[in-house]
Design a protein around this motif. Structure first.
Motif, PDB file in Angstrom:
ATOM      1  N   ALA A  13      -7.056  14.355  12.849  1.00 50.58           N
ATOM      2  CA  ALA A  13      -6.558  13.624  11.686  1.00 50.58           C
ATOM      3  C   ALA A  13      -5.215  14.177  11.221  1.00 50.58           C
ATOM      4  CB  ALA A  13      -7.581  13.679  10.554  1.00 50.58           C
ATOM      5  N   LEU A  14      -5.102  15.476  11.137  1.00 52.51           N
ATOM      6  CA  LEU A  14      -3.852  16.083  10.695  1.00 52.51           C
ATOM      7  C   LEU A  14      -2.733  15.838  11.705  1.00 52.51           C
ATOM      8  CD1 LEU A  14      -5.237  19.384   9.143  1.00 52.51           C
ATOM      9  CD2 LEU A  14      -4.523  17.292   7.948  1.00 52.51           C
ATOM     10  N   ARG A  15      -3.060  15.893  12.975  1.00 53.79           N
ATOM     11  CA  ARG A  15      -2.054  15.592  14.006  1.00 53.79           C
ATOM     12  C   ARG A  15      -1.613  14.132  13.955  1.00 53.79           C
ATOM     13  NH1 ARG A  15      -4.624  18.910  19.069  1.00 53.79           N
ATOM     14  NH2 ARG A  15      -3.827  20.939  18.452  1.00 53.79           N
ATOM     15  N   ALA A  16      -2.529  13.255  13.571  1.00 53.21           N
ATOM     16  CA  ALA A  16      -2.207  11.828  13.485  1.00 53.21           C
ATOM     17  C   ALA A  16      -1.417  11.494  12.225  1.00 53.21           C
ATOM     18  CB  ALA A  16      -3.488  11.003  13.528  1.00 53.21           C
ATOM     19  N   GLY A  17      -1.295  12.470  11.316  1.00 55.80           N
ATOM     20  CA  GLY A  17      -0.482  12.237  10.129  1.00 55.80           C
ATOM     21  C   GLY A  17      -1.227  12.225   8.809  1.00 55.80           C
ATOM     22  N   ALA A  18      -2.511  12.570   8.819  1.00 58.13           N
ATOM     23  CA  ALA A  18      -3.270  12.589   7.558  1.00 58.13           C
ATOM     24  C   ALA A  18      -2.648  13.595   6.592  1.00 58.13           C
ATOM     25  CB  ALA A  18      -4.732  12.949   7.821  1.00 58.13           C
ATOM     26  N   LYS A  24       0.595   7.604   2.103  1.00 58.69           N
ATOM     27  CA  LYS A  24      -0.208   8.829   2.048  1.00 58.69           C
ATOM     28  C   LYS A  24      -1.639   8.476   2.453  1.00 58.69           C
ATOM     29  CE  LYS A  24       2.766  11.709   0.159  1.00 58.69           C
ATOM     30  NZ  LYS A  24       3.180  12.928   0.799  1.00 58.69           N
ATOM     31  N   VAL A  25      -2.262   9.340   3.255  1.00 54.66           N
ATOM     32  CA  VAL A  25      -3.606   9.056   3.756  1.00 54.66           C
ATOM     33  C   VAL A  25      -4.496  10.288   3.600  1.00 54.66           C
ATOM     34  CG1 VAL A  25      -4.999   8.347   5.737  1.00 54.66           C
ATOM     35  CG2 VAL A  25      -2.679   7.441   5.458  1.00 54.66           C
ATOM     36  N   VAL A  26      -5.634  10.082   2.953  1.00 56.57           N
ATOM     37  CA  VAL A  26      -6.665  11.108   2.936  1.00 56.57           C
ATOM     38  C   VAL A  26      -7.841  10.570   3.742  1.00 56.57           C
ATOM     39  CG1 VAL A  26      -7.698  10.379   0.731  1.00 56.57           C
ATOM     40  CG2 VAL A  26      -8.057  12.704   1.565  1.00 56.57           C
ATOM     41  N   VAL A  27      -8.280  11.351   4.710  1.00 54.56           N
ATOM     42  CA  VAL A  27      -9.444  10.996   5.510  1.00 54.56           C
ATOM     43  C   VAL A  27     -10.674  11.529   4.783  1.00 54.56           C
ATOM     44  CG1 VAL A  27     -10.620  11.378   7.714  1.00 54.56           C
ATOM     45  CG2 VAL A  27      -8.140  11.003   7.667  1.00 54.56           C
ATOM     46  N   LEU A  28     -11.638  10.642   4.564  1.00 59.24           N
ATOM     47  CA  LEU A  28     -12.891  10.973   3.883  1.00 59.24           C
ATOM     48  C   LEU A  28     -14.021  10.580   4.821  1.00 59.24           C
ATOM     49  CD1 LEU A  28     -14.268  11.864   1.182  1.00 59.24           C
ATOM     50  CD2 LEU A  28     -14.296   9.432   0.579  1.00 59.24           C
ATOM     51  N   THR A  29     -14.756  11.569   5.326  1.00 58.64           N
ATOM     52  CA  THR A  29     -15.702  11.283   6.391  1.00 58.64           C
ATOM     53  C   THR A  29     -16.965  12.131   6.315  1.00 58.64           C
ATOM     54  OG1 THR A  29     -15.935  11.157   8.802  1.00 58.64           O
ATOM     55  CG2 THR A  29     -14.571  12.935   7.943  1.00 58.64           C
ATOM     56  N   THR A  38       0.838  -1.197   0.000  1.00 60.64           N
ATOM     57  CA  THR A  38       0.000   0.000   0.000  1.00 60.64           C
ATOM     58  C   THR A  38       0.873   1.247   0.000  1.00 60.64           C
ATOM     59  OG1 THR A  38      -1.789  -1.116   1.166  1.00 60.64           O
ATOM     60  CG2 THR A  38      -1.745   1.276   1.310  1.00 60.64           C
ATOM     61  N   GLU A  39       0.528   2.164  -0.901  1.00 61.86           N
ATOM     62  CA  GLU A  39       1.234   3.438  -0.976  1.00 61.86           C
ATOM     63  C   GLU A  39       0.338   4.608  -0.553  1.00 61.86           C
ATOM     64  OE1 GLU A  39       4.074   3.209  -4.690  1.00 61.86           O
ATOM     65  OE2 GLU A  39       2.123   2.282  -5.113  1.00 61.86           O
ATOM     66  N   ALA A  40      -0.980   4.386  -0.621  1.00 59.98           N
ATOM     67  CA  ALA A  40      -1.931   5.439  -0.271  1.00 59.98           C
ATOM     68  C   ALA A  40      -3.204   4.802   0.269  1.00 59.98           C
ATOM     69  CB  ALA A  40      -2.255   6.299  -1.494  1.00 59.98           C
ATOM     70  N   MET A  41      -3.912   5.584   1.088  1.00 62.15           N
ATOM     71  CA  MET A  41      -5.158   5.112   1.695  1.00 62.15           C
ATOM     72  C   MET A  41      -6.222   6.187   1.615  1.00 62.15           C
ATOM     73  SD  MET A  41      -3.821   3.584   5.344  1.00 62.15           S
ATOM     74  CE  MET A  41      -5.417   3.853   6.058  1.00 62.15           C
ATOM     75  N   ILE A  42      -7.459   5.735   1.471  1.00 62.44           N
ATOM     76  CA  ILE A  42      -8.626   6.569   1.710  1.00 62.44           C
ATOM     77  C   ILE A  42      -9.252   5.989   2.967  1.00 62.44           C
ATOM     78  CG2 ILE A  42     -10.875   7.320   0.881  1.00 62.44           C
ATOM     79  CD1 ILE A  42      -9.773   6.990  -1.982  1.00 62.44           C
ATOM     80  N   LEU A  43      -9.437   6.822   3.990  1.00 66.88           N
ATOM     81  CA  LEU A  43      -9.792   6.342   5.316  1.00 66.88           C
ATOM     82  C   LEU A  43     -10.996   7.075   5.887  1.00 66.88           C
ATOM     83  CD1 LEU A  43      -8.990   4.743   7.943  1.00 66.88           C
ATOM     84  CD2 LEU A  43      -7.527   6.700   8.494  1.00 66.88           C
ATOM     85  N   ILE A  66     -10.930  13.814  -4.758  1.00 66.67           N
ATOM     86  CA  ILE A  66     -10.092  12.619  -4.629  1.00 66.67           C
ATOM     87  C   ILE A  66      -9.179  12.407  -5.838  1.00 66.67           C
ATOM     88  CG2 ILE A  66     -10.130  10.087  -4.436  1.00 66.67           C
ATOM     89  CD1 ILE A  66     -12.602  10.482  -2.599  1.00 66.67           C
ATOM     90  N   PRO A  67      -9.685  12.463  -7.076  1.00 61.32           N
ATOM     91  CA  PRO A  67      -8.769  12.232  -8.210  1.00 61.32           C
ATOM     92  C   PRO A  67      -7.593  13.203  -8.238  1.00 61.32           C
ATOM     93  CG  PRO A  67     -11.026  12.147  -8.959  1.00 61.32           C
ATOM     94  CD  PRO A  67     -11.060  12.633  -7.535  1.00 61.32           C
ATOM     95  N   GLY A  68      -7.835  14.465  -7.943  1.00 60.87           N
ATOM     96  CA  GLY A  68      -6.753  15.446  -7.948  1.00 60.87           C
ATOM     97  C   GLY A  68      -5.711  15.152  -6.884  1.00 60.87           C
TER      98      GLY A  68
END
Length: 127
Positions: free
Chosen positions: A92-97, A76-81, A47-52, A110-112
């Protein structure tokens, strides 16, 4: 880029998969709706990236984010909520998002974001 989707709604899982399948050079390597299963699968895959998502059936996605970033900070992680409160964004940003999006208003970003992550970082020529 190998992408892992951590989302407990089958509808959103399928929507994300269809969305990402249209993007060149991005491959969904796994999907999970549970914190423990996702953690094990992400570490076992390339895994290189996550949507979380933040709220998952068996726990909090932000704790998963912290654990993933401790194990592999390069992912790399993007949080989607749907829970896009300021408190969740800050946590989320403090946790590393690497990004924080609201499902109801930011889905189309997301695509961008994924495209930007695929681009090699240009470094200055030091010669």
């Amino acid at each position: 880029m190998n992408l892992f989707i951590v989302e407990d709604s089958p509808y959103i899982q399928n929507r994300l998969i269809r969305f990402v399948e249209e993007l060149p050079d991005i491959h969904v390597v796994g999907v999970s709706g549970e914190v423990q299963a996702a953690y094990a699968a992400i570490l076992a895959s390339d895994t290189e990236a996550m949507i979380l998502d933040v709220q998952l059936s068996d726990g909090n996605g932000l704790q998963l984010l912290k654990n993933i970033k401790l194990s592999n900070p390069e992912i790399k992680v993007v949080v989607l909520t749907n829970h896009s409160t300021e408190a969740n964004r800050v946590q989320a940003l403090r946790a590393g998002a690497d990004g924080f999006l609201d499902k109801s208003t930011d889905f189309e970003q997301i695509p961008g974001i994924l495209h930007d992550w695929q681009q090699p970082q240009l470094s200055p020529n030091l010669n």
